[in-house]
Design an enzyme around this catalytic site. Structure first.
Site, PDB file in Angstrom:
ATOM      1  N   GLU A   1       0.873  -1.173   0.000  1.00  7.00           N
ATOM      2  CA  GLU A   1       0.000   0.000   0.000  1.00  7.00           C
ATOM      3  C   GLU A   1       0.908   1.221   0.000  1.00  7.00           C
ATOM      4  O   GLU A   1       1.752   1.364   0.889  1.00  7.00           O
ATOM      5  CB  GLU A   1      -0.899   0.010   1.229  1.00  7.00           C
TER       6      GLU A   1
ATOM      7  N   CYS B   1      -3.460   7.299   5.165  1.00  7.79           N
ATOM      8  CA  CYS B   1      -3.353   6.975   3.748  1.00  7.79           C
ATOM      9  C   CYS B   1      -4.642   7.297   3.000  1.00  7.79           C
ATOM     10  O   CYS B   1      -4.651   7.335   1.769  1.00  7.79           O
ATOM     11  CB  CYS B   1      -2.978   5.509   3.558  1.00  7.79           C
TER      12      CYS B   1
END
Length: 530
Positions: A265, A302
């Protein structure tokens, strides 16, 4: 517990002899004791050898035994008590309430995967019974189950020192799948990592698991992390971090003699689309919610809303003024590390000096390592012509793109890279526009939201925390939720094997009592056909 600065290799604690580093007080920049020794090549060799030795035993432990193991890890983390929270607060600058919540999420993830194991559906047992009389060709007996991939390397994340680190979602899902784990601790919170690592080490011993099921390595640079991905015994990688680091690990994994999957990620700006009727009806309310999401946790999520798209006009300018007013009162917050703070400031400066980009809002100033929120705006054609405006600025900074109409807004959406989330704020009168945009949203993100913001990732069965590159390296997976276990599994088919040699999940009579797909139909028990 007294911190030692040692790597944890199986059941042993080892003084690293490959350089040393200290944790840092996020608020002051001062070094914290103790020094943490970097793992050596021999330490890495030992950790990977133990993981490989543990694999075949660990992957065939009963589902109940592994479920109890995961729950025991959670209990051991909880037993650390306030010492864990206080060390983590010092190393990260994150407030107590945030970290207590994150500890709860970490333990909750372990419990979720314990429940996944007890249910057993992830095994995906399938049986096509033999049909020896079938014409013109008999059918063989075929049985399938998912098995663990092998030892997994997990890289701790800077922004979630508990829920995405040593005992975070990657570790929990890999252990649930039956994969031993070798964790490379993040250098931003080494004391927190050691405390959690020792909790897992105690759980391994308490549950009688093979010692190689878990190891924790500290790295004084980047060499051990790179070597871990390159090691032939590692069969998959879980990573949360920067795009540059994630791509570097992907290249190492792909260059191996046996390439392996890297579930990374990496980078997202998580666009927020303000459709005209929603903007007109409740623009100021959305602006307050947006400012709160932007500054949550100093913007170090994020899923932080780094891009806003809307049709230009008075309603959008009112939104900008309202968001700016909220941001002006937003206190500056300490960032995770001095390095992250420096990168944030550099990103804000790039936006501030970009041609035809104007600053429309700023937060309050703070201390040396505090993030001052920043809000910018530009036109759609400027955004389309300057790819650098699509780069993530990790922290409380966002860019508003003023579009001439919905067609231009759609053009902007089509131009962006893959995202973790895209949010759309809409009213009933915006539904037709939403239908037009939705296929593009689905192609661009792993999670599409209506009238919300991506911050706040529910740990459950229907969550997707992933998305097309560069949000993640593999858009087919999620790093949060029960489906995360699928990353560390592969299917194996058994043809015409004697019943007593088959794994329990596939034997006649269904002794494991799993839901199984027999001749295409899901059954919980089938005495006749297996």
């Amino acid at each position: 517990m007294t911190l030692t600065g040692q790597s944890l290799i199986g059941a042993a604690s080892v003084n690293g002899a490959n350089g040393a580093f200290h944790g840092v007080n996020a608020r002051t920049g001062e070094a914290l004791e103790p020094a943490f020794g970097g793992a050596t090549a021999n330490d890495l060799e030992r950790a990977c050898a133990l993981a490989e030795a543990a694999f075949d035993t660990f992957r065939e432990t009963s589902l109940e035994a592994r479920a109890v193991f995961l729950e025991t890890i959670g209990q051991q983390i909880e037993s650390i008590g306030d010492e864990l929270i206080e060390r983590c607060m010092t190393e990260t600058g994150l407030p107590r309430a945030r970290l207590e919540g994150e500890r709860g999420r970490t333990i909750g993830q372990l419990k979720l995967f314990a429940a996944v194991l007890r249910q057993g559906d992830y095994v995906d047992a399938r049986i096509d019974p033999a049909q020896p009389e079938r014409k013109p060709m008999p059918r063989v007996d075929l049985r399938l189950r998912n098995i663990a991939l092998g030892p997994v390397a997990v890289f701790g994340a800077s922004n979630f020192p508990l829920a995405f680190s040593v005992a975070g979602g990657d570790t929990a899902s890999a252990l649930a799948a039956g994969c031993p784990v070798v964790v490379k601790a993040h250098s931003a919170h080494p004391g927190t990592s050691e405390l959690v690592g020792r909790a897992i080490q105690r759980a391994v011993a308490q549950c009688g698991m093979p010692e190689g099921v878990f190891s924790l390595l500290f790295d004084s640079g980047i060499d051990i992390g790179r070597a871990l991905v390159a090691d032939r015994r590692i069969k998959a990688v879980g990573f949360t971090g920067s795009r540059a680091a994630g791509v570097a690990l992907m290249k190492i994994a792909n260059a191996r003699e046996e390439p392996i999957p890297v579930y990374a990620e990496m980078s997202a700006i998580n666009p927020v689309v303000l459709l005209p009727h929603a903007l007109a009806a409740r623009g100021e309310q959305i602006a307050r919610q947006f400012a709160a999401a932007l500054t949550l946790g100093a913007g170090q999520f994020c899923t932080n809303p780094g891009l806003v798209l809307a049709v230009d006009g008075e309603a959008l300018r009112a939104f900008e003024r309202a968001a700016s007013a909220v941001l002006s009162d937003a206190a500056a917050q300490t960032m995770l590390t001095p390095g992250i703070h420096a990168n944030f400031c550099a990103g804000v400066e790039r936006l501030a000096h970009a041609p035809q980009v104007e600053r429309v809002g700023s937060g309050a100033q703070g201390g040396a390592y505090d993030a001052q929120a920043a809000l910018f705006a530009t036109g759609a054609q400027t955004f389309l012509a300057n790819p650098a405006l699509r780069d993530e600025v990790f922290g409380p900074a966002s860019l508003i793109v003023r579009c001439q109409d919905l067609n231009e807004l759609h053009e902007v959406l089509k131009s962006i890279e893959g995202q973790l989330t895209v949010s759309v704020h809409l009213e009933a009168a915006d539904h037709d526009a939403s239908r037009t945009l939705l296929p593009t949203l689905e192609r661009k993100a792993g999670r599409v939201l209506a009238n919300g913001f991506g911050t706040g990732v529910e740990v459950g069965h229907a969550m997707v925390h992933g998305g097309p590159f560069p949000a993640t390296s593999d858009a087919r997976t999620t790093s949060v939720g029960s489906r995360a276990i699928e990353r560390f599994l592969r299917p194996v088919s058994y043809q015409d094997w004697p019943d007593d040699l088959l794994p329990l999940a596939l034997r006649h009579g269904n002794p494991a009592q799993l839901a199984r797909r027999v001749d295409g139909a899901i059954r919980h028990e089938d005495k006749q056909h297996g």
